[in-house]
Write an enzyme that holds these catalytic residues in place. Structure first.
Site, PDB file in Angstrom:
ATOM      1  N   GLU A  40       0.800  -0.728  -0.209  1.00 16.70           N
ATOM      2  CA  GLU A  40       0.312  -0.050   0.112  1.00 16.70           C
ATOM      3  C   GLU A  40       0.906   0.976  -0.080  1.00 16.70           C
ATOM      4  O   GLU A  40       2.303   1.110   0.582  1.00 16.70           O
ATOM      5  CB  GLU A  40      -1.123  -0.079   1.398  1.00 16.70           C
ATOM      6  N   ARG A 264       5.701 -13.343   8.165  1.00 18.90           N
ATOM      7  CA  ARG A 264       6.790 -12.330   8.673  1.00 18.90           C
ATOM      8  C   ARG A 264       8.131 -11.629   9.097  1.00 18.90           C
ATOM      9  O   ARG A 264       8.304 -12.654  10.525  1.00 18.90           O
ATOM     10  CB  ARG A 264       5.818 -10.901   8.989  1.00 18.90           C
ATOM     11  N   LYS A 274       4.681   0.401  11.636  1.00 17.59           N
ATOM     12  CA  LYS A 274       5.468   1.766  10.856  1.00 17.59           C
ATOM     13  C   LYS A 274       4.545   2.976  11.659  1.00 17.59           C
ATOM     14  O   LYS A 274       5.049   3.886  11.690  1.00 17.59           O
ATOM     15  CB  LYS A 274       4.360   1.550   9.687  1.00 17.59           C
TER      16      LYS A 274
END
Length: 561
Positions: A40, A264, A274
């Site tokens: 994104e 991950r 983030k």
RNA sequence: UGACCCAUGGUGUAAUGGCAACACAGCAGAUUUUGGUUCUGUUAUUCUUGGUUCGAGUCCAGGUGGGUCAACCA
């Protein structure tokens, strides 16, 4: 596909579970492999994304397939072209070339038509409930949800309402389009998930054309399907989304892409969130997203990491479905491994101590040939000026040396790297007793590894000619946090309390003059100090050397004992 | 107290019912005009209980522990 240097995954290693799945698919007659990397565009890519990029592109490359770069831009309020550009730059820097560049927003019209198909099949409906009502009726993980009063509207009414939503008749939040699945489903995501919401906002690509935007779950699988993606690889937290992913594809009867999940990346002494990284930037704990201490790809690049080393790291961390925390030292190993091979050696003195070579002719300068890289003969050599006064590092001299100290001490003898043997004759101190310079004598016959009588010394130290040295700022970077897991905080503390105050240390160093012509993209090993790359101060544009990673220092361990 | 995912040295990843291995980290030694590099050696591993089997890290069941999911984020 990798461009330039080969992906450093060519060392023999066992197949990871995704490769096994693909080989099984191939054995069944599925010959095509097409993956995608779907960020994104709402922020900067980090080392965790690098793992995903290397995986997706690596899988396709290995099996002769292709990889698309697709921007998952279904939420206009969070996204921006600035991020699109940085993402493309970072993927290219890592060494990958995408087969096609796509945007979920390219599929808005198709997605809208498919929504109509679902409405006509009685599988989607417009819900007038407020956000709060929808949340309240969704139930919890242990109690089933309740059906919306609008759940059984006719297809005609739904069609009309949905068209009105698109036409802009309603305000944000007034209506949503929901999939009609099962409000009592044990998987919360299957409890009539929202497909479309109304957002009157300008989109970075479609402008004001749309005021309804598809949700991730509705857009992602279909986007994969449109691009005929065979293996849609994502991280583990999307595992619970897979039934929904399949539900839309099956009801729409479109190309059956399949989703596979892997764990991950987590790294010690840093974090991938983030949100938290943004706090570090906004509160000026770091200089920006590309602050060399950040785990972002642009930061790694600026710090002097090579794409090869990041790819090697991604290859070594492996791919599995269990949660993992990788030792930061593995990353450091990967970058040292690469840099040791390619970085030219230079001499730098961080903490200078002047050495006067009393029996060397005053005013005389000679050029000493120094090997650029002992690991790589083709790197050649350079000439470094030598004169009567040189700087050595203070750490390379001890007045009262412990056992096993191989460097300079009173009466001791060491070799100046590639130069002469020198012997410490006198320690000069100021009134406070601080050492200000050393008086040494040199052996004129000792150039080139020889000595006048065949004696050997154990210590070799680096040096720069005092008269010829240039100075520059060195930024020494270390781990951002003092603890392995900055999220694992004590009561009353947050992750910022664990920031490492020594993660950035600035020093002014004396460098050999050849560094005046240092190249921006080159990596250097400053002997005894670490690996560096040339950077420039953002405001003054003064040259600065950023330390990528330190050299292994086994002397420090000996000294501790 | 729901559904799903997961459990192998300090950290990762292999072993696909048949001798638990590889890398990083650690330790020790050798080489070295970088206390770097390289090389050699070495420490240390199957969450638990039962079952199937000639044989289980692997298959089955229970337990324990960890993770994910209740945005009109992705």
């Amino acid at each position: 596909m990798a461009t330039g240097n080969e992906v450093s995954g060519n060392v023999e290693r066992p197949l990871n579970f995704l490769e096994e799945i693909i080989e099984a698919d191939i054995a069944r007659g599925e010959s095509r492999v097409h993956t995608r990397f779907p960020p994104e565009p709402n922020g900067y890519l980090h080392i965790g994304h690098a793992k995903s990029i290397c995986l997706n592109f690596g899988l396709a490359k290995r099996y002769g397939g292709l990889t698309n770069l697709r921007f998952d831009d279904t939420n206009p309020v969070k996204e921006d072209v600035e991020y699109v550009d940085s993402i493309k730059q970072d993927v290219r820097w890592l060494g990958f070339e995408w087969a096609g560049e796509y945007y979920a927003s390219d599929y808005f019209e198709q997605l809208y038509e498919w929504a109509i198909v679902l409405i006509n099949k009685g599988l989607a409906y417009v819900d007038d409930q407020t956000q709060e009502q929808i949340r309240a009726t969704r139930g919890t993980v242990t109690v089933p949800g309740a059906e919306s009063p609008w759940r059984n509207r006719s297809a005609e009414e739904n069609l009309r309402l949905f068209a009105e939503m698109r036409a802009g008749k309603y305000a944000d939040g007034e209506k949503v389009l929901r999939a009609k699945i099962d409000m009592a489903h044990p998987n919360m995501l299957m409890r009539d998930p929202i497909m479309y919401r109304i957002i009157h906002a300008e989109h970075h690509r479609t402008g004001n054309k749309w005021c309804i935007y598809p949700m991730y779950d509705y857009a992602h699988g279909e986007s994969d399907s449109i691009e005929r993606i065979t293996h849609s690889v994502c991280t583990l937290e999307f595992d619970v989304h897979r039934p929904l992913y399949d539900w839309f594809i099956e009801r729409l009867d479109i190309f059956p892409s399949h989703q596979y999940e892997f764990a991950r990346l987590n790294l010690t002494y840093t974090m991938m969130s983030k949100r938290k990284l943004l706090q570090l930037v906004q509160n000026k704990y770091v200089m920006g997203w590309d602050d060399p201490r950040m785990p972002t790809i642009c930061a790694l690049r600026r710090r002097g990491y090579t794409p090869e080393s990041v790819r090697a790291f991604a290859d070594r961390v492996g791919v599995a479905r269990r949660d993992n925390v990788i030792d930061y030292s593995l990353l450091e190993f990967c970058v040292r491994e690469d840099l040791n091979r390619i970085a030219e050696r230079r001499m730098a003195v961080i903490n200078p101590l002047k050495v006067v070579i009393t029996n060397y002719p005053e005013g005389h300068t000679e050029q000493i040939e120094c090997i650029n890289n002992p690991e790589d003969e083709s790197a050649g050599s350079r000439l470094v000026p030598f004169s009567r006064e040189v700087y050595i590092d203070r750490d390379d001299f001890m007045e009262d040396p412990p056992k096993k100290f191989f460097r300079l001490s009173p009466g001791g003898e060491v070799r100046l790297r590639y130069g002469y043997l020198i012997k410490c004759e006198q320690v000069i101190k100021d009134a406070d007793g601080a050492i200000i310079e050393l008086h040494c004598t040199y052996d004129p016959m000792s150039l080139g590894g020889q000595s006048s009588d065949g004696r050997k010394v154990k210590g070799v130290i680096h040096w720069v000619s005092a008269q010829h040295a240039i100075t520059a700022e060195l930024r020494l970077f270390d781990r951002l946090f003092t603890i392995e897991n900055p999220d694992d905080t004590e009561e009353g503390k947050t992750f910022v309390d664990y920031l490492n105050p020594e993660s950035l240390v600035k020093v002014t160093a004396y460098l050999e003059p050849s560094l005046a012509n240092a190249k921006t993209d080159a990596k250097y090993q400053f002997e005894r100090v670490g690996y560096f790359c040339l950077d420039y101060d953002a405001t003054t544009q003064n040259p600065i050397f950023n330390r990528t990673v330190t050299l292994k220092d086994s002397w420090a361990k000996i000294a501790e004992k």
